[in-house]
Each structure stands twice: as C-alpha cells, then as structure tokens.
Design a protein around this motif. Structure first.
Motif, short mmCIF file in Angstrom:
data_model
loop_
_atom_site.label_atom_id
_atom_site.label_comp_id
_atom_site.label_asym_id
_atom_site.label_seq_id
_atom_site.Cartn_x
_atom_site.Cartn_y
_atom_site.Cartn_z
N PHE A 41 -5.39 -20.92 16.49
CA PHE A 41 -4.43 -20.24 17.37
C PHE A 41 -3.01 -20.78 17.22
O PHE A 41 -2.04 -20.08 17.51
CB PHE A 41 -4.88 -20.37 18.83
CG PHE A 41 -4.67 -21.73 19.42
CD1 PHE A 41 -3.51 -22.05 20.11
CD2 PHE A 41 -5.64 -22.73 19.26
CE1 PHE A 41 -3.32 -23.32 20.64
CE2 PHE A 41 -5.46 -23.99 19.78
CZ PHE A 41 -4.30 -24.30 20.47
N TYR A 73 -1.56 -16.61 12.91
CA TYR A 73 -2.33 -16.08 14.04
C TYR A 73 -1.53 -14.93 14.69
O TYR A 73 -0.35 -15.09 15.00
CB TYR A 73 -2.59 -17.19 15.05
CG TYR A 73 -3.55 -16.85 16.16
CD1 TYR A 73 -4.90 -17.17 16.05
CD2 TYR A 73 -3.11 -16.24 17.33
CE1 TYR A 73 -5.78 -16.88 17.09
CE2 TYR A 73 -3.98 -15.94 18.36
CZ TYR A 73 -5.32 -16.27 18.24
OH TYR A 73 -6.19 -15.97 19.27
N ARG A 77 -2.44 -13.55 21.38
CA ARG A 77 -2.11 -14.69 22.26
C ARG A 77 -2.04 -14.27 23.72
O ARG A 77 -2.20 -15.10 24.61
CB ARG A 77 -0.77 -15.31 21.84
CG ARG A 77 -0.75 -15.87 20.43
CD ARG A 77 0.61 -16.52 20.13
NE ARG A 77 0.77 -16.77 18.71
CZ ARG A 77 0.28 -17.82 18.06
NH1 ARG A 77 -0.38 -18.73 18.75
NH2 ARG A 77 0.47 -17.97 16.77
#
Length: 295
Positions: free
Chosen positions: A85, A90, A95
């Motif tokens: 992450f 990513y 998120r």
C-alpha cells in the motif's frame, strides 16, 4: 520493482496473515516501519491486532519459520509483482476504501494501474448471448477512447467482458478472488494466461491462497474501487453483481445498467437498478460522453 525494508517486512507478515490494511492499523500506529515485527510477544501481538492469543502464536511461529524467505525474489521468479500500500504503484483510488488491500499481487502489465479511465463490466455467471450482443455495442467505443475494462474473470458476463476487450483491441484488468498460483475457474485458465501476458491479473491474496466462498465478495470492492463507472449487463435481483454495485454506490461511482426484456429473470437486476436511478445503457459512447463532460 524496488521495495523498502518496511515493505519487505509487510510482505512477510501478509504472507502469514493476509488481511486488509484496516486490520493492521493498530500495528502501524505504534510501529510504522514494522521494525519490531519479530520481537512482539504473542499476547502483545494479540492485543495490537485484536486477535486471539492462539492466532498470534500461530502468526509468530510462521513468521520465524519463514524469516529467511526472500519473498520479493520468490515473487519475481514467478513473474508476480507485489505492490504494498505504501508503494507509488499502488492505485490511489483504492486508498479511500474502508478496508484497502494491504498488498496487491499483480501479474502482467502493471502500467494499467496508472490509466485514468477504467470501466467495470459485470453481470451474471449465467449471462446469455444478450450480454455478448450488448458488449459489442458498449466495449468498442470504450476501447477507442483508451478505457481499461475491469472485471472479475468469473464465467458468464465477466468472461465476455474480458474477451470483448481483447477482441476489440483494448486492455483489461482481471481482479481475482484467490492467489495467483490458482487460476479459477478452470475453464478460464487460457484466458487468464493470455491476460497475464499483455494485460493484468491482480489480487489481494498471496499466491498460495485458494478460492473460497468468502474471497469473491471481498474481491468485488476492488473491482469497484479501481473503476470510474460500473456497468451491469444481466443479473438476478440478488447476486454477487449487486454487491459490487453496492460498493460502487458507497464509493460515489456512476452505475449504468443494460435494460433487458421483462420476460428474463436476468433482467431483474439491471431493470431494478434503472428504476432506482442507474443510467440505462445501450452504447459505450454514453459513458465516454459523460466522462468527458464531467472530466
């Protein structure tokens, strides 16, 4: 891909404790770089992760048993790219999930994760030729405008969506509900292998994880999270397709539904979505126009 020491420690933890990031928040709050990962006592780890002591003992034992395993090298040998992450690769849109994947495991063209125009096309595993005909009208305009088609590699509508993307010269991302050492369903093995070469397979599960009944509903939030809009072709009123739609609504995504004949049970889902405010869809240019106008 270069990984930090903290990311390598996350790979080690995630291999033995493959949970979403929100389940690790307590650990990251007190140990942002996981520097103490191997020294916590079982009762401390149990308290921090809010798990049973027996589970914490199991995690500790597995961590120490595999302490010398170079996970990043192991994945590289199998053409798998782990994306923690914290890594720049990513996707930002994941998120914002309540439960973002702690790690993504990718196989194929990871640059597809940076594309700005993703359309999820989903529907019933029992989808008929009606879905295929609908996709012949929906997918080409999307492909012409460089949209990436996102789906879940299931039989039926998912398969049709991936195949349509390939047929019309586009790109596709298949989000799996299991690890990359297990391609499911078996009848889609050849399709999955083709996607892994020039497109992208992605999952939040370490490679060894088998497909389970509960892993596929978890996968649906990633399909929704990666996509700008969600298209439903054919679907029963209550189904896994509708769980993806619920995630999309939670994320503020636009929902498009293909109207269907009232004589078909698989029209119940999309027709009800239209009644509830989804946009009826009969041509991919409708999506292109809306995104250009809003963008």
């Amino acid at each position: 891909m270069e990984l930090t020491d903290a990311e390598r420690r996350l790979l080690a933890l995630h291999y033995v404790f493959p949970v979403p990031l929100n389940k690790l928040n307590g650990l990251y709050e007190i140990d942002p770089n996981l520097e103490k990962l191997y020294v916590y006592k079982a009762n401390e780890l149990a308290h921090i992760l809010r798990i049973s002591v027996s589970k914490a003992i199991q995690i500790k034992d597995n961590l120490h048993r595999n302490a010398d395993t170079p996970y990043d090298e192991l994945y590289e040998r199998n053409a798998i790219t782990p994306i923690p992450f914290s890594n720049p690769l990513y996707p930002d849109q994941l998120r914002i999930l309540i439960d973002p994947p702690a790690v993504l495991y990718a196989k194929g063209d990871t640059t597809l994760l940076t594309k700005k125009f993703n359309v999820a096309i989903i529907g019933s595993r029992k989808a008929t030729v009606y879905s295929k005909k609908a996709m012949a009208l929906i997918v080409p305009p999307l492909v012409e405008n460089e949209a990436v088609i996102v789906s879940g590699l299931a039989t039926g509508a998912d398969t049709m969506a991936h195949e349509a993307a390939l047929e019309y010269g586009g790109k596709t991302i298949a989000v799996l509900g299991h690890g990359l050492f297990h391609l499911y369903p078996k009848e889609n093995r050849a399709l999955a292998e083709k996607i892994a070469v020039n497109h992208l397979l992605i999952t939040e599960y370490p490679p060894y994880v088998n497909p389970e009944r509960w892993t596929f509903p978890m996968r649906n939030r990633i399909i929704s999270g990666l996509s700008d809009v969600v298209v439903v072709t054919e679907s029963a009123d209550k189904s896994g397709t509708m769980s993806t739609v619920e995630h999309a609504l939670d994320h503020g995504k636009d929902i498009y539904a293909v109207p269907g004949p009232i004589t078909s049970l698989l029209s119940a889902g999309p027709n009800k979505l239209i009644e509830e405010g989804a946009k009826p869809l009969w041509n991919g240019f409708q999506i292109v126009g809306a995104l250009v106008f809003n963008g």
